[in-house]
Each structure stands twice: as structure tokens, then as C-alpha cells.
Motif scaffolding. Structure first.
Motif, PDB file in Angstrom:
ATOM      1  N   LEU A  64       0.816  -1.202   0.000  1.00 56.36           N
ATOM      2  CA  LEU A  64       0.000   0.000   0.000  1.00 56.36           C
ATOM      3  C   LEU A  64       0.860   1.266   0.000  1.00 56.36           C
ATOM      4  N   MET A  65       1.970   1.256   0.744  1.00 55.54           N
ATOM      5  CA  MET A  65       2.871   2.407   0.725  1.00 55.54           C
ATOM      6  C   MET A  65       3.506   2.588  -0.658  1.00 55.54           C
ATOM      7  N   TRP A  66       3.832   1.475  -1.307  1.00 54.78           N
ATOM      8  CA  TRP A  66       4.385   1.560  -2.666  1.00 54.78           C
ATOM      9  C   TRP A  66       3.345   2.125  -3.637  1.00 54.78           C
ATOM     10  N   LEU A 205      10.934  -4.542   8.013  1.00 54.85           N
ATOM     11  CA  LEU A 205      11.039  -4.701   6.558  1.00 54.85           C
ATOM     12  C   LEU A 205      10.239  -3.623   5.832  1.00 54.85           C
ATOM     13  N   ASN A 206       9.031  -3.324   6.331  1.00 50.24           N
ATOM     14  CA  ASN A 206       8.238  -2.247   5.721  1.00 50.24           C
ATOM     15  C   ASN A 206       8.946  -0.901   5.832  1.00 50.24           C
ATOM     16  N   LEU A 207       9.603  -0.662   6.974  1.00 51.39           N
ATOM     17  CA  LEU A 207      10.331   0.588   7.150  1.00 51.39           C
ATOM     18  C   LEU A 207      11.487   0.707   6.164  1.00 51.39           C
ATOM     19  N   VAL A 208      12.187  -0.397   5.919  1.00 53.27           N
ATOM     20  CA  VAL A 208      13.297  -0.384   4.956  1.00 53.27           C
ATOM     21  C   VAL A 208      12.785  -0.091   3.552  1.00 53.27           C
ATOM     22  N   PHE A 209      11.675  -0.717   3.167  1.00 46.68           N
ATOM     23  CA  PHE A 209      11.100  -0.466   1.841  1.00 46.68           C
ATOM     24  C   PHE A 209      10.684   1.002   1.696  1.00 46.68           C
TER      25      PHE A 209
END
Length: 541
Positions: A64-66, A205-209
Motif C-alpha cells: 500500500l505504501m508503494w 522490513l516495511n520501514l526499509v522499503f
């Protein structure tokens, strides 16, 4: 658009030069671009991950962030579109402007155009130009026509940079893991990802992306904006228009001076014109003169032609009016007049003509007596050169004879069927290391016997096996079958005595040198090690 107020130099650039222009704009206004992106992105990231955790779909938060990346690209595009006019907006001004700026042509980039590789190139068409919806399609096709390949390669390159940043951040975690625990850490991490990943790992992992997309996204948008500016410069000739506008400004600045010069020059010009009109003949006088000249020419044409040779008036007496006239000076003056180049001009004309090749060859074949004399004079010095040539030919003949005589020796080798010497490979002697399953109580004595028999690896293997058993007893911990040296060293840290830990590390080091590097200790070192082990671990003598 006020192109004359642009803060960048507009000229016809190549595609990659336009990309560099866009990235330079991002670097110049880095604070104005990343500050609003972080202020807006952090709350959105927290909200999205909280909703994903509540819905038990933590792994989909990064998707969703992407998908929302075009929302943050709007911020970078807004800052750059104002900064090129020298009006860099503030952080709060950028955030406030997003409520009303460009939403009518933006929703497609959160829908069917989200997967387009031309997003960075075509986003300014919808957000900056303000065209009606029915004209945007043709405008996008015109903009993308000359920059399609560069835009696709730009999207692929930025995607590769994001993946490299994500992989680098994940690999950086394992840089802080000790080397001895690295394999176990890899297995534990793989088991955690495969079976049941905890929430903190998914959040990290979401934070890194998100961080990698936040770092690369403005550069992607800026490079696409540079391609957009370059396409408009090519299509609308912005650079030529700017040059004409600057020329107009310079002429406007010089206009008062030109007017002043004309005012100063006007009275003198009028006076000169009046004086010229006063001296000039009238039109009637000019017509009368023309008619008189025409009548004179007519009378001359009607006069009969006479031969000057038979005319008596064409003599010196008739011309000068007396019989005694010295005409020598007159004749010299006439001769000099005829010799004047202006009276009898001459010119040189050059032209190309075809040469008969056969005639030229025949002329070349004719012997020249001078050449024959020269050859006879040089006949003496040519004799040493002929002798040297004969000697070289003789040497070539001798070499040919030698090759023919020795042909049976080298011809077989040249064909490859001759006998070749083959180096004898020495057989590799392998020394199988057999360690008994049960260690004898007199392990040091047995190891000394094996050392004396010329079996040093067997002796060191026995000492290592007995040391492992003694270490396991003192550490009060059982080892798994097939335990490695690293596992044994980790277990040995549980021994209470520091001397025992140091001695066991020494045994492991000697054994590894012998087993893997082939470096055996000398007799004194082996005897010292065996005696120390027997005394420290209380083996039977």
C-alpha cells in the motif's frame, strides 16, 4: 509560462543530460523536497502499518505504501516547478498547496497508470499544464514521443537502486553477527521468515522499503521533470524564444539613445538637402539637354564614312598646319600609349588537354645517353652489393639443406605422432585418520606411540578426541554427534577454569593446523602439548 524568468539554462540537450539536469535540481533543493515528504510520509506510514496490524495483514502494508508513491511525487514536483523560477516554496507552503493543486488530472496515476514506466515524464503534463481532459492524451503522446526510451530506462534504474538499498539494509544486520554464529543466524532468520514472521520483523522490513522509496523517489521525479523540460524546449523552441526576448529587452534599453541620435542628425540632413536642390538643374533643362545629345548622335550617324588613310587631313601637316613638323616625339608618345596595358590588355588562359599515353610510354622507353653514362659511372660501387646478395642466397641454401637433412627428427614432432616424454606422477599417499570411538585412559601414552611410529596425524587426532571428552565432562554439557571445532570451542567457554579453556583452545588450534593446513608441530612442541594435557586433564600415564 514565464520562460524568460527561468532559473535554469534552457538549451537542446540529450536525454541523459536532461536527466542530470533534473537530479541537479533535486540536489539543489534537497531540504525543500525531503522535509515535506518526511512530514507527510511518517504519519501515513504509521497509519497504514497500524491498520495492517489490526487487520492481521502486516505483510501487505509495504504494497500500500508503494502504491501511494505518486502522492509523495507530487510534493517533489511542486517544489521543483516553483524553484526553477527562483521561488522555492517553504515546507508548510508545499503541504498547504496539496489540498487544491492538480487533483483533477492526478487520479489516473493512482489507478490504471500506476504501472506506467513513463509516470515521471507525464506527471507534469497533468499537474502543470492545466489542459482540458480531452486534450491531455494527445499532449502526453507528443511529450513521450521523443523520450520514451530514456523514461523506461530511468524507471528500471531507479527500481534497481531501491532493491539494492533494501538488500543492503538486510545484509547490514548480519554484519554485526559474530562469524562463529553466522551460519546459525542465517538458519534462524530463514526459519523465522518461512514459518511465522514476528510483527517487529515485518515492521522493520516495511520501514526499509519505505525509506528506500523515499530516498530514490525524488530523484526519479526530478529526472522525469528534466526530460519534460527538454521535450518542451525541443518542441516549442524555448531557447530561441528566450534569446529573442533578451534581444528585445536590450533594444528597448537602447531605444532612447537611438531616438536622440535621430533627432540630432535630422536638422543637418534637411539643410544639406535644401542646398543640393538649389544647385541641381530643373527637369526642363535635363529634357532639353537629352534632346540635343540625341540630335548630335543622329548627325554623326548620317555622316559618310571616310578612309583615314586617303584623307589628306590625316597627315602631320594637315593636323599641325605646317610642313616642317618633327613627329618623332609624337610617334614615341603614340607608341607608349599603345604599350599601356590598359589600351591593349592581355590575359593568360590555362586549359587541360588529354595526353596520349602511348606516345608518353614510347618517349619513356627511349634510352637517354646521360642515364647510360651515369650507370657506367656507378658500376664500380654496385659490385660489393652484388657480392652481399650472393652470400645471402648461399646462406638460405645452406639452411634449406639443414632442414632437409634433419627432417626425420622434427617432422614427426610437427605432425604430433612422435614419442613424447611423459612425466611420471607420483602416487598420492593418503593417511586415513582412524580415531577409536572410546578414548583410552592413557591417551597421552598412546599418542606418543603413534608419533614414534611416524603417524603424527593419528597422534594429534587422538589428543584432540581425548581433549573433547575431558572438556565435555568439565563443562557438564553433552556434544551432538559430529560437532565441529567451532561448536566445541563455544561449549568450552562453560568450563570454570581459565587454564582449561586456554589449553583446549591450544589443542584445537594445533589440530586445525595439522588437519587442514598440513602444518605439523615439531617433536618438542608435541611432547610439551601431550605432557600438559596429561597433567591438566589428569590422564593416566
Amino acid at each position: 509560462m514565464r520562460i524568460d524568468q527561468l532559473d535554469v539554462v534552457l538549451r537542446a540537450r540529450s536525454g541523459w543530460e536532461a536527466v542530470e539536469l533534473g537530479t541537479a535540481l533535486v540536489r539543489r533543493h534537497a531540504r525543500a523536497i525531503w522535509a515535506p515528504i518526511l512530514l507527510l510520509g511518517l504519519p501515513v506510514f504509521a497509519l497504514v502499518n497500524a491498520l495492517a496490524w489490526w487487520a492481521d495483514a502486516f505483510g501487505w502494508a509495504w504494497l500500500l505504501m508503494w502504491w501511494l508513491k505518486p502522492v509523495f511525487d507530487r510534493l517533489a514536483l511542486y517544489v521543483m516547478s516553483r524553484s526553477i523560477f527562483g521561488e522555492a516554496p517553504g515546507v508548510l507552503q508545499t503541504l498547504r498547496a496539496q489540498r487544491q493543486w492538480g487533483w483533477s488530472g492526478f487520479w489516473g496515476y493512482l489507478g490504471w497508470r500506476r504501472f506506467s514506466p513513463l509516470r515521471a515524464l507525464l506527471l507534469p503534463v497533468n499537474l502543470l499544464e492545466g489542459n482540458p481532459p480531452e486534450h491531455r492524451g494527445a499532449r502526453r503522446r507528443a511529450i513521450a514521443g521523443g523520450a520514451f526510451g530514456h523514461a523506461v530506462l530511468l524507471a528500471a534504474t531507479c527500481m534497481a537502486f531501491e532493491l539494492v538499498l533494501v538488500a543492503g539494509c538486510i545484509a547490514a544486520v548480519f554484519l554485526f553477527v559474530p562469524f562463529e554464529l553466522l551460519s546459525d543466524s542465517w538458519r534462524a532468520a530463514w526459519a523465522m521468515v518461512r514459518d511465522d514472521t514476528p510483527a517487529w520483523a515485518l515492521l522493520g522490513l516495511n520501514l526499509v522499503f519505505w525509506l528506500s522509496a523515499t530516498l530514490i523517489g525524488p530523484f526519479y521525479t526530478g529526472a522525469g521533470f528534466g526530460l519534460y523540460l527538454n521535450r518542451r524546449t525541443e518542441m516549442e523552441a524555448w531557447d530561441v524564444e528566450i534569446a529573442f526576448r533578451r534581444l528585445r529587452d536590450r533594444l528597448q534599453q537602447a531605444a532612447p539613445l537611438l531616438v536622440l541620435a535621430l533627432v540630432l542628425a535630422w536638422p543637418g540632413t534637411a539643410v544639406h538637402a535644401q542646398s543640393a536642390d538649389a544647385d541641381a538643374p530643373s527637369l526642363e533643362q535635363l529634357l532639353d539637354d537629352a534632346e540635343a545629345e540625341a540630335e548630335t548622335d543622329t548627325r554623326d550617324a548620317e555622316r559618310p564614312t571616310a578612309t583615314y588613310a586617303n584623307d589628306p587631313t590625316n597627315t602631320a601637316a594637315g593636323i599641325f598646319g605646317t610642313d616642317e613638323v618633327d613627329t618623332a616625339g609624337f610617334r614615341q608618345a603614340v607608341q607608349r600609349a599603345y604599350e599601356d596595358p590598359l589600351q591593349s590588355p592581355t590575359r593568360q588562359v590555362s586549359r587541360w588537354e588529354r595526353i596520349d599515353h602511348d606516345a608518353a610510354k614510347k618517349e619513356k622507353k627511349k634510352p637517354d645517353p646521360k642515364d647510360a653514362d651515369t650507370a657506367r659511372k656507378r658500376k664500380g660501387p654496385l659490385l660489393p652489393a652484388q657480392i652481399a646478395e650472393w652470400m645471402l642466397w648461399g646462406l638460405v641454401g645452406i639452411l634449406l639443406v639443414i632442414l632437409v637433412v634433419t627432417a626425420p627428427r622434427w617432422l614427426r614432432w610437427l605432425r604430433g605422432d612422435g614419442a613424447r616424454r611423459r612425466s611420471t606422477v607420483s602416487a598420492v599417499v593418503e593417511d586415513d585418520i582412524t580415531v577409536p570411538q572410546e578414548v583410552p585412559p592413557d591417551a597421552a601414552a598412546r599418542a606418543r606411540a603413534l608419533w614414534q611410529q611416524g603417524r603424527p596425524r593419528q597422534a594429534l587426532a587422538l589428543l584432540y578426541r581425548a581433549s573433547v571428552d575431558s572438556m565435555s565432562e568439565r563443562a557438564q554439557m553433552a556434544l551432538p554427534p559430529g560437532a565441529t571445532e567451532a561448536q566445541c570451542l563455544r561449549v568450552s567457554r562453560r568450563m570454570p577454569d581459565a587454564a582449561d579453556r586456554s589449553l583446549f583452545a591450544r589443542v584445537v588450534r594445533v589440530w586445525q593446523y595439522a588437519a587442514y593446513a598440513g602444518r605439523l608441530p615439531d617433536d618438542d612442541a608435541f611432547e610439551s602439548l601431550a605432557s600438559t594435557l596429561q597433567q591438566q586433564f589428569r590422564w593416566r600415564g
